[in-house]
Design an enzyme around this catalytic site. Structure first.
Site, short mmCIF file in Angstrom:
data_model
loop_
_atom_site.label_atom_id
_atom_site.label_comp_id
_atom_site.label_asym_id
_atom_site.label_seq_id
_atom_site.Cartn_x
_atom_site.Cartn_y
_atom_site.Cartn_z
N LYS A 196 0.86 -1.18 0.00
CA LYS A 196 0.00 0.00 0.00
C LYS A 196 0.90 1.23 0.00
CE LYS A 196 -3.69 2.29 2.52
NZ LYS A 196 -4.68 2.18 3.59
N LYS A 248 -2.07 -1.62 -3.97
CA LYS A 248 -2.97 -0.47 -3.89
C LYS A 248 -2.16 0.81 -3.94
CE LYS A 248 -6.07 1.75 -0.73
NZ LYS A 248 -6.57 1.81 0.60
C1 PBG Z 1 -7.56 3.22 5.32
C2 PBG Z 1 -7.80 3.19 3.87
C3 PBG Z 1 -7.58 4.19 2.91
C4 PBG Z 1 -8.07 3.69 1.71
C5 PBG Z 1 -8.54 2.41 1.96
N1 PBG Z 1 -8.34 2.12 3.30
C6 PBG Z 1 -7.08 5.55 3.05
C7 PBG Z 1 -5.66 5.83 3.37
O1 PBG Z 1 -4.85 4.94 3.57
O2 PBG Z 1 -5.36 7.00 3.44
C8 PBG Z 1 -8.10 4.41 0.40
C9 PBG Z 1 -9.12 3.93 -0.56
C10 PBG Z 1 -9.38 4.82 -1.70
O3 PBG Z 1 -8.72 5.86 -1.90
O4 PBG Z 1 -10.28 4.49 -2.46
N2 PBG Z 1 -6.28 3.01 5.75
#
Ligand code: PBG
Length: 323
Positions: A196, A248
């Site tokens: 991520k 992601k």
């Molecule tokens: C929570 C989370 C996030 C997203 C999914 N889970 C936000 C982040 O990490 O700031 C982002 C999903 C999206 O942008 O569609 N940790």
């Protein structure tokens, strides 16, 4: 392989049926997970301005919405809670009567066959918006993973079909696996947000989920310019017992996706995030691109790069209109 003029690759593109027969990848509702936002103490659905077509669903209307989602043919949802009970550590997320547990129960009651996957994190439940316990100005890894395990057990007890940790803490998969197994949930799989990245493309989500934070997540999410590190993260999560790995965002990281694909036998998911969705929606609204073709092309590319599953806000459009 002969060369031109014996070889003519256009022969196989000469008619539409032939092109269909030779299409290498396809996308169906069996590949898609639909992320939704559920807000407590909300009267009417609240449109998310930065994500045209997406709205926050009031908790009191969740059962009806979920029935509609399941009836449309969606097979799996990812739940994000928009909390009115935030504190320093995000404890509402592991309260058996808190928003996360309630959302899971409502969904499983309304549509028992729908696969329900709560996002396992804290940023929607903390006052500061970080994904864990903040101590001395930093997100404390080891305290956070204890809380993640608590949250996962509460979610499983509420009926969650899968746990999806997105906090990017070291050891989170192992901690959650141990927590679930210890509580008798050895059959509940973990889909790990393994790679991520600290991405600009989460902007619209933070507005949608009410998880705006001061500062950034660079001490736990990955540097977008690093590829090898993403493979390390994936290898660690596999070793800790993840059942599914995730990359992601999706489109800017297709190289990572295909490299992870080459190194693991586990199923792979990719998250087409809020900013990727917004780019397509706004460009299409401005008349710059054709929305359906762009959705088809981007989701197809994500499959081609190696994803088995795609989390996408377009899932409902696809359920209604086909791919
Ligand atoms: C929570 C989370 C996030 C997203 C999914 N889970 C936000 C982040 O990490 O700031 C982002 C999903 C999206 O942008 O569609 N940790």
């Amino acid at each position: 392989m002969p060369s031109f003029p014996t070889a003519r690759l256009r022969r196989l593109r000469s008619n539409p049926t032939l092109r269909d027969l030779l299409q290498e990848n396809t996308v169906s509702l069996n590949d898609l997970i639909y992320p939704i936002f559920v807000e407590e103490d909300l009267e009417d659905p609240a449109p998310v301005e930065s994500m045209p077509g997406v709205e926050r669903i009031p908790e009191r209307r969740l059962a009806a919405s979920i029935k509609g989602i399941a009836a449309a043919g969606i097979r799996a949802v990812m739940l994000f809670g928009v909390s009115r009970h935030k504190d320093e550590v995000g404890s509402d997320s592991w309260n058996p009567e808190g928003l996360l547990a309630r959302m899971v129960r409502i969904c499983k009651d309304a549509a028992p066959d729908l696969v329900v996957i709560p996002d396992t994190c804290f940023c929607e439940y903390t006052t500061h918006g970080h994904c864990g316990v903040v101590a001395d100005g930093h997100v404390h890894n080891d305290q956070t993973i204890e809380n993640l395990a608590r949250q996962a057990v509460v979610a499983a007890r509420a009926g969650a079909d899968m746990i999806a940790p997105s906090a990017m803490m070291d050891g989170q998969v192992a901690a959650i696996r141990a927590g679930l197994d210890g509580a008798g949930f050895c059959g509940v799989p973990i889909m790990a947000y393994s790679s991520k990245f600290a991405s600009s493309f989460y902007g619209p989500f933070r507005a949608a989920a009410g998880s705006e934070l001061k500062g950034d997540r660079k001490t736990y999410q990955m540097n977008p310019l690093n590829g090898r590190e993403a493979l390390l993260e994936s290898i660690c999560d596999e070793a800790e017992g993840a059942d599914i790995l995730m990359v992601k965002p999706a489109l800017p990281y297709l190289d990572v996706l295909s490299q992870v694909r080459a190194r693991t036998l586990l199923p792979l998911a990719a998250y087409q995030v809020s900013g990727e969705y917004a780019m397509i929606k706004f460009a299409a609204a401005a008349g710059a691109i054709d929305e359906r073709r762009a959705v088809r092309e981007t989701l197809g590319a994500i499959k081609r790069a190696g994803a088995d599953l795609i989390l996408t806000y377009f899932a409902m459009d696809i359920a209604r209109e086909g791919f």
